[in-house]
Design a protein around this motif. Structure first.
Motif, PDB file in Angstrom:
ATOM      1  N   LEU A  64       0.840  -1.210   0.000  1.00  0.00           N
ATOM      2  CA  LEU A  64       0.000   0.000   0.000  1.00  0.00           C
ATOM      3  C   LEU A  64       0.872   1.255   0.000  1.00  0.00           C
ATOM      4  O   LEU A  64       0.585   2.229  -0.692  1.00  0.00           O
ATOM      5  CB  LEU A  64      -0.909   0.023   1.224  1.00  0.00           C
ATOM      6  CG  LEU A  64      -1.916  -1.121   1.361  1.00  0.00           C
ATOM      7  CD1 LEU A  64      -2.688  -0.983   2.670  1.00  0.00           C
ATOM      8  CD2 LEU A  64      -2.865  -1.171   0.176  1.00  0.00           C
ATOM      9  N   GLU A  65       1.949   1.214   0.783  1.00  0.00           N
ATOM     10  CA  GLU A  65       2.832   2.386   0.871  1.00  0.00           C
ATOM     11  C   GLU A  65       3.510   2.688  -0.460  1.00  0.00           C
ATOM     12  O   GLU A  65       3.876   3.831  -0.736  1.00  0.00           O
ATOM     13  CB  GLU A  65       3.890   2.169   1.964  1.00  0.00           C
ATOM     14  CG  GLU A  65       3.336   2.401   3.354  1.00  0.00           C
ATOM     15  CD  GLU A  65       4.304   1.991   4.453  1.00  0.00           C
ATOM     16  OE1 GLU A  65       5.520   1.899   4.181  1.00  0.00           O
ATOM     17  OE2 GLU A  65       3.835   1.743   5.580  1.00  0.00           O
ATOM     18  N   SER A  67       2.026   2.420  -3.304  1.00  0.00           N
ATOM     19  CA  SER A  67       1.006   2.706  -4.315  1.00  0.00           C
ATOM     20  C   SER A  67       0.533   4.159  -4.241  1.00  0.00           C
ATOM     21  O   SER A  67      -0.285   4.516  -3.387  1.00  0.00           O
ATOM     22  CB  SER A  67      -0.199   1.771  -4.115  1.00  0.00           C
ATOM     23  OG  SER A  67      -1.272   2.193  -4.928  1.00  0.00           O
ATOM     24  N   PRO A  68       1.007   5.028  -5.165  1.00  0.00           N
ATOM     25  CA  PRO A  68       0.547   6.417  -5.155  1.00  0.00           C
ATOM     26  C   PRO A  68      -0.962   6.520  -5.364  1.00  0.00           C
ATOM     27  O   PRO A  68      -1.605   7.431  -4.834  1.00  0.00           O
ATOM     28  CB  PRO A  68       1.288   7.057  -6.345  1.00  0.00           C
ATOM     29  CG  PRO A  68       2.382   6.117  -6.700  1.00  0.00           C
ATOM     30  CD  PRO A  68       1.947   4.750  -6.262  1.00  0.00           C
ATOM     31  N   ILE A  71      -2.684   5.941  -1.993  1.00  0.00           N
ATOM     32  CA  ILE A  71      -2.480   7.104  -1.115  1.00  0.00           C
ATOM     33  C   ILE A  71      -3.379   8.256  -1.550  1.00  0.00           C
ATOM     34  O   ILE A  71      -4.050   8.893  -0.737  1.00  0.00           O
ATOM     35  CB  ILE A  71      -0.994   7.570  -1.153  1.00  0.00           C
ATOM     36  CG1 ILE A  71      -0.042   6.412  -0.809  1.00  0.00           C
ATOM     37  CG2 ILE A  71      -0.776   8.779  -0.243  1.00  0.00           C
ATOM     38  CD1 ILE A  71       0.043   6.017   0.619  1.00  0.00           C
ATOM     39  N   SER A  72      -3.419   8.517  -2.868  1.00  0.00           N
ATOM     40  CA  SER A  72      -4.188   9.642  -3.382  1.00  0.00           C
ATOM     41  C   SER A  72      -5.689   9.441  -3.175  1.00  0.00           C
ATOM     42  O   SER A  72      -6.411  10.378  -2.823  1.00  0.00           O
ATOM     43  CB  SER A  72      -3.872   9.814  -4.874  1.00  0.00           C
ATOM     44  OG  SER A  72      -4.693  10.805  -5.442  1.00  0.00           O
ATOM     45  N   LEU A  75      -6.124   8.698   1.168  1.00  0.00           N
ATOM     46  CA  LEU A  75      -5.520   9.621   2.138  1.00  0.00           C
ATOM     47  C   LEU A  75      -5.501   8.982   3.529  1.00  0.00           C
ATOM     48  O   LEU A  75      -6.138   9.464   4.476  1.00  0.00           O
ATOM     49  CB  LEU A  75      -6.297  10.950   2.146  1.00  0.00           C
ATOM     50  CG  LEU A  75      -6.233  11.724   0.830  1.00  0.00           C
ATOM     51  CD1 LEU A  75      -7.244  12.859   0.817  1.00  0.00           C
ATOM     52  CD2 LEU A  75      -4.828  12.273   0.604  1.00  0.00           C
ATOM     53  N   PRO A  76      -4.766   7.868   3.645  1.00  0.00           N
ATOM     54  CA  PRO A  76      -4.854   7.079   4.874  1.00  0.00           C
ATOM     55  C   PRO A  76      -4.281   7.781   6.097  1.00  0.00           C
ATOM     56  O   PRO A  76      -3.222   8.403   6.024  1.00  0.00           O
ATOM     57  CB  PRO A  76      -4.023   5.825   4.551  1.00  0.00           C
ATOM     58  CG  PRO A  76      -3.091   6.255   3.473  1.00  0.00           C
ATOM     59  CD  PRO A  76      -3.822   7.306   2.677  1.00  0.00           C
ATOM     60  N   GLN A  77      -5.020   7.694   7.187  1.00  0.00           N
ATOM     61  CA  GLN A  77      -4.500   8.160   8.465  1.00  0.00           C
ATOM     62  C   GLN A  77      -4.065   6.961   9.303  1.00  0.00           C
ATOM     63  O   GLN A  77      -3.035   6.989   9.955  1.00  0.00           O
ATOM     64  CB  GLN A  77      -5.568   8.954   9.212  1.00  0.00           C
ATOM     65  CG  GLN A  77      -5.066   9.524  10.528  1.00  0.00           C
ATOM     66  CD  GLN A  77      -6.096  10.394  11.198  1.00  0.00           C
ATOM     67  OE1 GLN A  77      -7.291  10.079  11.185  1.00  0.00           O
ATOM     68  NE2 GLN A  77      -5.657  11.493  11.741  1.00  0.00           N
ATOM     69  N   SER A 178      -9.517   7.488   7.089  1.00  0.00           N
ATOM     70  CA  SER A 178      -8.929   8.480   6.197  1.00  0.00           C
ATOM     71  C   SER A 178      -8.709   9.799   6.933  1.00  0.00           C
ATOM     72  O   SER A 178      -9.412  10.125   7.895  1.00  0.00           O
ATOM     73  CB  SER A 178      -9.855   8.714   5.005  1.00  0.00           C
ATOM     74  OG  SER A 178      -9.341   9.733   4.180  1.00  0.00           O
TER      75      SER A 178
END
Ligand code: NI
Length: 226
Positions: A64-65, A67-68, A71-72, A75-77, A178
């Protein structure tokens, strides 16, 4: 918003997951279900917190980290430690909405489930049935992806997994809190970010890009919680 995120795991990583699954002990999937969903859930899971779930979960988180797109769009918190399930013939998961709050075992943390995610780990040709069906106001969306691919969808949606009639369906599933709680605000930010990335390729020197990028960050500043 539903979004297909290809190749979160490589073919080698998927093969590694399946090798670990072969020697793992599985338990009744109702161990992590809420009261309503336990009544319609018929599958198996790797025990939450088991050595196998932690090792493979870290593999998924690393994917996951990288994968842009993930993330886009998300917007994971905070990401819940990924879980893993198995549906053999006759297994299914009826219509339900995911629990809103998930305590992270062994920590004082809780994850508000804004986004649900399913990472497919079986080749689609190797089983029949087992589609993830997300029900929204535009109708039912049926999803069955190549091994290694991820689907994200709103945790607020009703969804189900159709009965497997042949073979075995293996998957990872998890939830994300998110930075932007509101799904429509998150979708606007994703559209804006996607457009900025495209403009950066087409008109990289345009001064308007500086302004648009500023608008993106200023909206994110207004709408994010942390
Ligand atoms: Ni669910």
């Amino acid at each position: 918003m539903m979004l297909h995120i290809p190749q979160v795991l490589t073919a080698e990583q998927v093969a590694h997951c399946r090798a670990v699954f072969d020697s793992a002990t599985w338990e009744d999937g109702r161990s992590t279900a809420g009261h309503q969903s336990a009544q319609v859930k018929r599958n198996e899971q790797l025990p939450e917190g088991s050595r196998e779930a932690r090792e493979l979960g870290d593999l998924v988180l690393a994917g996951l980290e990288r994968s842009p797109l993930f993330i886009s769009a998300v917007l994971p918190q905070r990401v819940f430690p990924p879980l893993f399930n198995r549906y053999g013939p006759g297994m299914t998961f009826g219509s339900h909405v995911d629990n809103a709050i998930r305590p992270v075992p062994g920590t004082p943390l809780r994850v508000r489930t804004d986004v649900s995610a399913t990472l497919f780990l079986s080749d689609p040709e190797s089983y029949d049935g087992g589609e993830l069906v997300v029900e929204d106001t535009y109708g039912d969306h049926s999803v069955k992806l190549p091994a290694g691919d991820l689907i994200i969808y709103p945790s607020s949606s009703l969804h189900h997994v159709t009965p497997v009639t042949r073979g075995v369906r293996l998957a990872s599933f998890f939830w994300v809190q998110s930075l932007v709680r509101d799904v429509s605000q998150r979708a606007l930010l994703f559209d804006l970010d996607t457009s900025i990335i495209q403009l950066n390729k087409e008109v990289p020197k345009s001064p308007a890009l500086v302004m648009l990028t500023g608008v993106y960050h200023n909206l994110l500043r207004q709408w994010s919680e942390s």
